[in-house]
Design a protein around this motif. Structure first.
Motif, PDB file in Angstrom:
ATOM      1  N   ARG A  78       0.814  -1.224   0.000  1.00  3.27           N
ATOM      2  CA  ARG A  78       0.000   0.000   0.000  1.00  3.27           C
ATOM      3  C   ARG A  78       0.849   1.276   0.000  1.00  3.27           C
ATOM      4  NH1 ARG A  78      -4.272  -0.638   4.699  1.00  3.27           N
ATOM      5  NH2 ARG A  78      -4.721   1.506   3.997  1.00  3.27           N
ATOM      6  N   VAL A  79       2.141   1.153   0.278  1.00  2.95           N
ATOM      7  CA  VAL A  79       3.026   2.305   0.092  1.00  2.95           C
ATOM      8  C   VAL A  79       3.004   2.712  -1.383  1.00  2.95           C
ATOM      9  CG1 VAL A  79       5.435   3.065   0.123  1.00  2.95           C
ATOM     10  CG2 VAL A  79       4.506   1.790   2.063  1.00  2.95           C
ATOM     11  N   GLY A  80       2.887   1.706  -2.258  1.00  2.00           N
ATOM     12  CA  GLY A  80       2.791   1.979  -3.683  1.00  2.00           C
ATOM     13  C   GLY A  80       1.399   2.388  -4.122  1.00  2.00           C
ATOM     14  N   THR A  81       0.383   1.654  -3.675  1.00  2.24           N
ATOM     15  CA  THR A  81      -0.975   1.921  -4.149  1.00  2.24           C
ATOM     16  C   THR A  81      -1.610   3.131  -3.486  1.00  2.24           C
ATOM     17  OG1 THR A  81      -1.876   0.382  -2.495  1.00  2.24           O
ATOM     18  CG2 THR A  81      -1.374  -0.504  -4.684  1.00  2.24           C
ATOM     19  N   ASP A  82      -1.388   3.317  -2.182  1.00  2.00           N
ATOM     20  CA  ASP A  82      -2.044   4.405  -1.449  1.00  2.00           C
ATOM     21  C   ASP A  82      -1.216   5.685  -1.436  1.00  2.00           C
ATOM     22  OD1 ASP A  82      -3.564   2.170  -0.913  1.00  2.00           O
ATOM     23  OD2 ASP A  82      -3.841   2.611   1.212  1.00  2.00           O
ATOM     24  N   ALA A  83       0.099   5.548  -1.261  1.00  5.45           N
ATOM     25  CA  ALA A  83       0.961   6.720  -1.105  1.00  5.45           C
ATOM     26  C   ALA A  83       1.749   7.062  -2.364  1.00  5.45           C
ATOM     27  CB  ALA A  83       1.928   6.496   0.062  1.00  5.45           C
ATOM     28  N   ALA A  84       1.647   6.231  -3.402  1.00  3.82           N
ATOM     29  CA  ALA A  84       2.315   6.477  -4.687  1.00  3.82           C
ATOM     30  C   ALA A  84       3.825   6.610  -4.538  1.00  3.82           C
ATOM     31  CB  ALA A  84       1.729   7.711  -5.367  1.00  3.82           C
TER      32      ALA A  84
END
Length: 429
Positions: A347-353
């Protein structure tokens, strides 16, 4: 310039130079869940409440409390958090764990905040039968280390690279700086300014020479230039300077680039007015709301001036530090292992880009080429070789002013090198 709460990171060699006073953490053992759990833990965060990162970490904490019964008191402190941590730990108080980044490791070591993180990194992640250490790339482990070992548990990494528009250049993969230069010259000949640069930001100007130096002189070259005037005479340094001079002389930056007011240039790039910009991995998310629909941004590692030399990745990281004086070491290790589960770090990738720290957690599509270069890198350094920590006066008074003049075309490569050598000798004399 990425999240304002996080400063640009220093390199591991800079931390080595500063030394440290560490304290041994309690051994977390193969599983940190053994023994009586505390009723609660205290976490001091730096993210502003409501940001993607704060929302993500609050949801992880909520899941952890539901599963374990251990409550985590979260306090978002924003600016000044580092000093508050140091002050509190000095009095025997403070949080059990806290937000940090590579550029704060040295000061936290000196203040006695950090201890031996080895036991925490050996803690197994729930449901995965792997430790925190085992899910992180070697390049990231190296970047977060100093002579006392690991400084903190990273959840996100960032880097410097060349952004481009993949809609315009779907097969863009220059193997060298010379190839990039030819591509940019062709675009210039068609009547378009190919490269965006907020020239009023001296750190952004310095990205160019540092990335060129990395592929000619290797990691740590800025530290050498700051410490030894003779380093300015190295042929590798001259080669990098000549490469930057060729770029400046080709007039490939946007018009009046040294007078742009941040963030005008990066916004113009996002709007499709320019094809390239050398900047951080954070730029995509920072300009997302301004992006033209036709622009498909991607970022790659900067093409090397000397392709024969081994690739060097600029690596920074954000994560969680642990208070060496906390009485809840095992519980902190248990939570950090829980938080490092793939489903959360994804989710660091999906939520925080952003680029997730785990090797198996995918970055957003625009960051995936850069993520691969970080993951596979054998040589790593951090932004500016960490010279801002080791030699801040030299950086501010010698290097950045000279580099600004060089990038502006007011100095030749020979003048840049000669003045850098003379001013470094005067400062060190």
């Amino acid at each position: 310039m990425r999240n304002r709460a996080i400063a640009l990171a220093t390199c591991a060699s800079a931390v080595l130079a500063l030394g440290a006073c560490g304290q041994k953490l309690q051994d977390a053992g193969p599983s940190a869940s053994a023994g009586a759990a505390p009723a609660s833990l205290l976490y001091w965060g730096k993210w502003a409440k409501g940001t993607p990162q704060a929302n993500l970490f609050e949801s992880v904490i909520a899941d952890y409390t539901r599963q374990t019964g251990v409550k985590i008191d979260v306090q978002w402190l924003a600016q000044g958090q580092e000093q508050q941590v140091k002050n509190a730990v000095a009095t025997g108080a403070g949080p059990d764990f806290f937000d940090t980044a590579i550029d704060h490791t040295a000061e936290f070591r000196t203040a006695g905040v950090l201890g031996d993180m080895g036991p925490i990194f050996r803690t197994k992640i729930p449901g995965e039968d792997r430790t925190i250490e085992e899910v992180l790339p070697k390049s990231v482990l190296k970047a977060i280390s100093d002579d006392k070992g690991y400084g903190f548990v990273p959840h996100s990494v960032f880097s410097i690279g060349l952004w481009y528009d993949s809609a315009k250049y779907p097969d863009f993969a220059p193997k060298s700086f010379d190839e990039l230069l030819e591509i940019a010259k062709k675009e210039k000949a068609s009547g378009r300014a190919p490269i965006a640069l907020d020239g009023s930001v001296n750190a952004y100007n310095s990205f160019w020479i540092h990335q060129m130096l990395l592929s000619t002189a290797g990691p740590g070259i800025l530290l050498k230039l700051a410490a030894d005037p003779a380093a300015w005479d190295l042929p590798e340094v001259k080669r990098a300077a000549k490469a930057l001079e060729s770029l400046v002389k080709a007039d490939l930056f946007e018009p009046d680039y040294m007078a742009t007011k941040f963030p005008a240039a990066q916004n113009a790039w996002a709007g499709g007015k320019h094809s390239f910009i050398l900047n951080g991995s954070w730029l995509g998310s920072e300009t997302a709301s301004l992006r033209a629909a036709a622009v498909k941004p991607r970022i790659i590692a900067f093409p090397p001036v000397d392709p024969a030399k081994g690739a060097v990745a600029t690596v920074g990281a954000l994560g969680w530090g642990v208070n060496a004086k906390s009485k809840n070491q095992k519980a902190v290790a248990d939570f950090l292992a829980f938080a490092m589960q793939k489903k959360y770090i994804d989710r660091v990738g999906t939520d925080a880009a952003n680029i997730p720290a785990r090797a198996d957690s995918p970055a957003p599509v625009e960051l995936q080429q850069l993520q691969a270069s970080i993951r596979d890198a054998e040589q790593v350094t951090l932004d500016g070789d960490g010279v801002s920590t080791v030699q801040p006066k030299w950086l501010a008074d010698v290097f950045l002013p000279l580099d600004d003049k060089f990038v502006a075309g007011k100095l030749s490569a020979e003048e840049f090198l000669a003045e850098g050598k003379a001013k470094t000798a005067a400062m060190n004399g």
